[in-house]
Write an enzyme that holds these catalytic residues in place. Sequence first.
Site, PDB file in Angstrom:
ATOM      1  N   HIS A  52      40.941  69.806  44.308  1.00  0.00           N
ATOM      2  CA  HIS A  52      41.500  70.585  43.209  1.00  0.00           C
ATOM      3  C   HIS A  52      42.294  71.780  43.738  1.00  0.00           C
ATOM      4  CE1 HIS A  52      38.772  69.010  39.729  1.00  0.00           C
ATOM      5  NE2 HIS A  52      39.329  68.043  40.444  1.00  0.00           N
ATOM      6  N   GLU A  80      42.313  74.903  42.935  1.00  0.00           N
ATOM      7  CA  GLU A  80      41.554  76.126  43.194  1.00  0.00           C
ATOM      8  C   GLU A  80      40.875  76.069  44.562  1.00  0.00           C
ATOM      9  OE1 GLU A  80      41.457  74.093  40.582  1.00  0.00           O
ATOM     10  OE2 GLU A  80      40.777  75.081  38.757  1.00  0.00           O
ATOM     11  N   CYS A 139      37.327  73.668  36.494  1.00  0.00           N
ATOM     12  CA  CYS A 139      36.168  72.804  36.232  1.00  0.00           C
ATOM     13  C   CYS A 139      34.925  73.450  36.850  1.00  0.00           C
ATOM     14  CB  CYS A 139      36.411  71.421  36.831  1.00  0.00           C
ATOM     15  SG  CYS A 139      36.328  71.414  38.634  1.00  0.00           S
ATOM     16  N   CYS A 196      35.005  73.770  40.719  1.00  0.00           N
ATOM     17  CA  CYS A 196      35.873  74.870  41.170  1.00  0.00           C
ATOM     18  C   CYS A 196      35.264  76.218  40.807  1.00  0.00           C
ATOM     19  CB  CYS A 196      37.273  74.733  40.576  1.00  0.00           C
ATOM     20  SG  CYS A 196      38.169  73.336  41.273  1.00  0.00           S
TER      21      CYS A 196
HETATM   22  O1  LIG Z   1      40.244  72.684  37.633  1.00  0.00           O
HETATM   23  C1  LIG Z   1      40.938  71.688  37.927  1.00  0.00           C
HETATM   24  C2  LIG Z   1      40.849  70.505  37.210  1.00  0.00           C
HETATM   25  C3  LIG Z   1      41.589  69.419  37.594  1.00  0.00           C
HETATM   26  N1  LIG Z   1      42.408  69.488  38.659  1.00  0.00           N
HETATM   27  C4  LIG Z   1      43.201  68.316  39.044  1.00  0.00           C
HETATM   28  C5  LIG Z   1      42.438  67.107  39.445  1.00  0.00           C
HETATM   29  C6  LIG Z   1      43.338  65.970  39.061  1.00  0.00           C
HETATM   30  O2  LIG Z   1      44.274  65.738  40.105  1.00  0.00           O
HETATM   31  C7  LIG Z   1      44.048  66.508  37.827  1.00  0.00           C
HETATM   32  C8  LIG Z   1      43.412  66.102  36.538  1.00  0.00           C
HETATM   33  O3  LIG Z   1      43.811  64.800  36.244  1.00  0.00           O
HETATM   34  P1  LIG Z   1      43.838  64.221  34.750  1.00  0.00           P
HETATM   35  O4  LIG Z   1      44.690  63.007  34.837  1.00  0.00           O
HETATM   36  O5  LIG Z   1      44.430  65.282  33.855  1.00  0.00           O
HETATM   37  O6  LIG Z   1      42.420  63.908  34.379  1.00  0.00           O
HETATM   38  O7  LIG Z   1      43.969  67.932  37.925  1.00  0.00           O
HETATM   39  C9  LIG Z   1      42.516  70.643  39.381  1.00  0.00           C
HETATM   40  O8  LIG Z   1      43.294  70.740  40.360  1.00  0.00           O
HETATM   41  N2  LIG Z   1      41.781  71.728  38.992  1.00  0.00           N
END
Ligand SMILES: O=c1ccn([C@H]2C[C@H](O)[C@@H](COP(=O)(O)O)O2)c(=O)[nH]1
Length: 224
Positions: free
Chosen positions: A122, A124, A148, A151
């Site tokens: 991710h 972060e 999330c 993170c």
């Molecule tokens: O806090 C976050 C949440 C998600 N991500 C990234 C991880 C994935 O590459 C995408 C999410 O994919 P979706 O197709 O929208 O489910 O975003 C992040 O970097 N940081």
Amino acid sequence: MDRLPDSSSSDCPGESRPDTTQDAQSLLGSMTLGDAHQQATSSSTGPRADYISWDDLFMSSAFLIAMRSKDPVTQVGACIVNDENKIVGMGYNGMPNGCHDNVFPWGKTGDPIDMKYMYVCHAEMNAVLNKNSSDVKNCRIYVGLFPCNECAKIIIQSGIKEVIFLSDKNRHQPAAMASRRMFNSAGVTYRQYLPQKTQITIDFSKVNWGNMSQMPPSPKKSLL
Ligand SMILES: O=c1ccn([C@H]2C[C@H](O)[C@@H](COP(=O)(O)O)O2)c(=O)[nH]1
């Protein structure tokens, strides 16, 4: 670093607090780099008023680095800033080092082992790991998407004290609820970024700084 007496007008990365003041001229406005140059060349002796705020700068930086992401669906960027308004880390969502973008899956359905969620780092996490300072204690992090729960743990453990996010589209998901629960308990504050301009555009075709034509051509790779 010296501090200017009036930090609200400071343009220096030594200013200690985020500039959230809304200049009347910049409200709901948008300006390209080219426009800014034109305005500057025709103005008087005072400083420009329509400069971007720190929040605008760092959130834009997060969105700029998100453009590096290979995720075909969601590109997330993060920018970590210290209390002197200096950027100390940036990251975007991507595959781990050595895990090739063309080999690892970007899909979202099917067998979990073939889904991106197993592998993607991710934004972060990458921003924290990419730090160019000894640590990120007491920093703030600008991120396109509310973090999330995984993170959130990294943010808390690394000592970051403030989260500024643009979208909280996942706010009703357990992961976001868990993040808020952990942030509240750990004393990490979070707030939604409110853009002061509808657009911040870098239009290189509008930049005309006189001697541009004298710049050397871009270096070319040797054919040898
Ligand atoms: O806090 C976050 C949440 C998600 N991500 C990234 C991880 C994935 O590459 C995408 C999410 O994919 P979706 O197709 O929208 O489910 O975003 C992040 O970097 N940081």
